[in-house]
Design a protein around this motif. Structure first.
Motif, PDB file in Angstrom:
ATOM      1  N   SER A  60       0.836  -1.203   0.000  1.00 44.35           N
ATOM      2  CA  SER A  60       0.000   0.000   0.000  1.00 44.35           C
ATOM      3  C   SER A  60       0.867   1.247   0.000  1.00 44.35           C
ATOM      4  O   SER A  60       0.660   2.183  -0.789  1.00 44.35           O
ATOM      5  CB  SER A  60      -0.916   0.008   1.234  1.00 44.35           C
ATOM      6  N   ARG A 149      -7.954  -2.161  -4.744  1.00 45.63           N
ATOM      7  CA  ARG A 149      -6.979  -3.255  -4.696  1.00 45.63           C
ATOM      8  C   ARG A 149      -7.710  -4.582  -4.868  1.00 45.63           C
ATOM      9  O   ARG A 149      -8.389  -5.052  -3.959  1.00 45.63           O
ATOM     10  CB  ARG A 149      -6.203  -3.246  -3.367  1.00 45.63           C
ATOM     11  N   TYR A 181      -4.965   1.651  -9.180  1.00 45.45           N
ATOM     12  CA  TYR A 181      -5.517   0.315  -8.933  1.00 45.45           C
ATOM     13  C   TYR A 181      -4.397  -0.709  -8.791  1.00 45.45           C
ATOM     14  O   TYR A 181      -3.513  -0.803  -9.650  1.00 45.45           O
ATOM     15  CB  TYR A 181      -6.440  -0.087 -10.088  1.00 45.45           C
ATOM     16  N   ILE A 182      -4.440  -1.478  -7.706  1.00 42.60           N
ATOM     17  CA  ILE A 182      -3.449  -2.520  -7.443  1.00 42.60           C
ATOM     18  C   ILE A 182      -4.057  -3.878  -7.766  1.00 42.60           C
ATOM     19  O   ILE A 182      -5.138  -4.212  -7.277  1.00 42.60           O
ATOM     20  CB  ILE A 182      -3.001  -2.507  -5.966  1.00 42.60           C
ATOM     21  N   LYS A 183      -3.366  -4.646  -8.585  1.00 45.46           N
ATOM     22  CA  LYS A 183      -3.862  -5.991  -8.895  1.00 45.46           C
ATOM     23  C   LYS A 183      -2.719  -6.852  -9.406  1.00 45.46           C
ATOM     24  O   LYS A 183      -1.759  -6.346  -9.978  1.00 45.46           O
ATOM     25  CB  LYS A 183      -4.990  -5.934  -9.935  1.00 45.46           C
ATOM     26  N   LYS A 223       2.254  -8.108  -7.869  1.00 40.52           N
ATOM     27  CA  LYS A 223       1.277  -7.022  -7.962  1.00 40.52           C
ATOM     28  C   LYS A 223       1.790  -5.853  -8.816  1.00 40.52           C
ATOM     29  O   LYS A 223       2.980  -5.544  -8.830  1.00 40.52           O
ATOM     30  CB  LYS A 223       0.942  -6.488  -6.567  1.00 40.52           C
TER      31      LYS A 223
END
Length: 249
Positions: A60, A149, A181-183, A223
């Motif tokens: 994060s 996320r 956006y976290i993925k 990620k």
């Protein structure tokens, strides 16, 4: 109380964070850890202190290394963490960026209760968790940045984010309004369905959380952080999957 940052290299990955801020992050993490033993806010599979730090807090906080983010957020912005779950990535970022006003929204009240307890423990008055469905419950609000996320497909996320995303004007220096956006995993199909390319596509382990000597870490190695400026989002005709965001984890 357990030691939150036992390794010096954790702090060295993010030298822009002050010592007093690390102390507040530790208070938040302690509260997360204690509550997670009572309520399954974060997946308990393999969950321990190290997992909490390296799979949730540090990825994060990696967003602080996004080009122009600190400059912009230091100037005061309104941020929405959409489908925040246990509070990631929004809560650690709110603790690190006291001039940013961060709303953390999720459809599951128990998670919001824990998020607010963590914010209170960290004396983070600029973060507020709310039990809400987005965009319906915030339809009259506008946010400079919307965070997510792994909460939904990109198309679904765009659809729910659009009505509350402020157009704004690009500021120099600093990152323009948009979606962060976290993925992880293969996103080629999702990006193809979305029909647009992010302006920034950075891997957490190899692009953001670099060691002092420039070597990549194993933290967040699967990620990516995708950045879509608002001007691109508002032009986009998303192909929506059925269902609204309810949150995650």
């Amino acid at each position: 109380a357990w030691i939150f940052w036992p390794l010096t290299e954790h702090r060295s990955l993010l030298p822009m964070i002050e010592e007093s801020t690390w102390d507040r992050l530790e208070k938040s993490a302690n509260t997360h850890f204690e509550w997670n033993a009572k309520i399954n806010v974060i997946s308990r599979k393999g969950f321990d202190q190290k997992t909490l730090v390296e799979k949730h807090y540090l990825p994060s906080l990696a967003l602080l290394r996004m080009p122009g983010l600190i400059e912009r957020w230091s100037d005061g912005v309104n941020v929405l963490d959409l489908g925040c779950g246990g509070g990631f990535p929004g809560l650690p970022l709110a603790i690190a960026c006291p001039r940013a006003s961060v709303i953390l929204a999720d459809g599951r009240n128990k998670k919001i209760m824990v998020v607010n307890e963590c914010a209170k423990a960290a004396m983070c008055g600029n973060a507020q968790g709310i039990h809400a469905r987005i965009p319906d419950d915030l339809i009259n609000s506008e946010f400079d940045f919307i965070l997510g996320r792994s909460v939904a497909t990109l198309s679904t996320f765009f659809t729910d984010a659009k009505p509350v995303l402020a157009l704004g004007k690009h500021r120099t220096p600093g990152l323009a309004n948009g979606i962060l956006y976290i993925k992880g995993g293969d996103l080629s199909d999702e990006l193809s369905n979305l029909g647009c390319t992010p302006s920034l596509d950075l891997r957490i382990s190899s692009d953001l959380l670099l060691s002092e000597n420039g070597e990549k870490t194993t933290i967040g190695e699967d990620k990516r952080v995708l950045y879509f400026p608002t001007t691109l989002v508002l032009k986009q005709d998303t192909k929506v999957n059925a269902g609204r965001l309810q949150g995650r984890r």
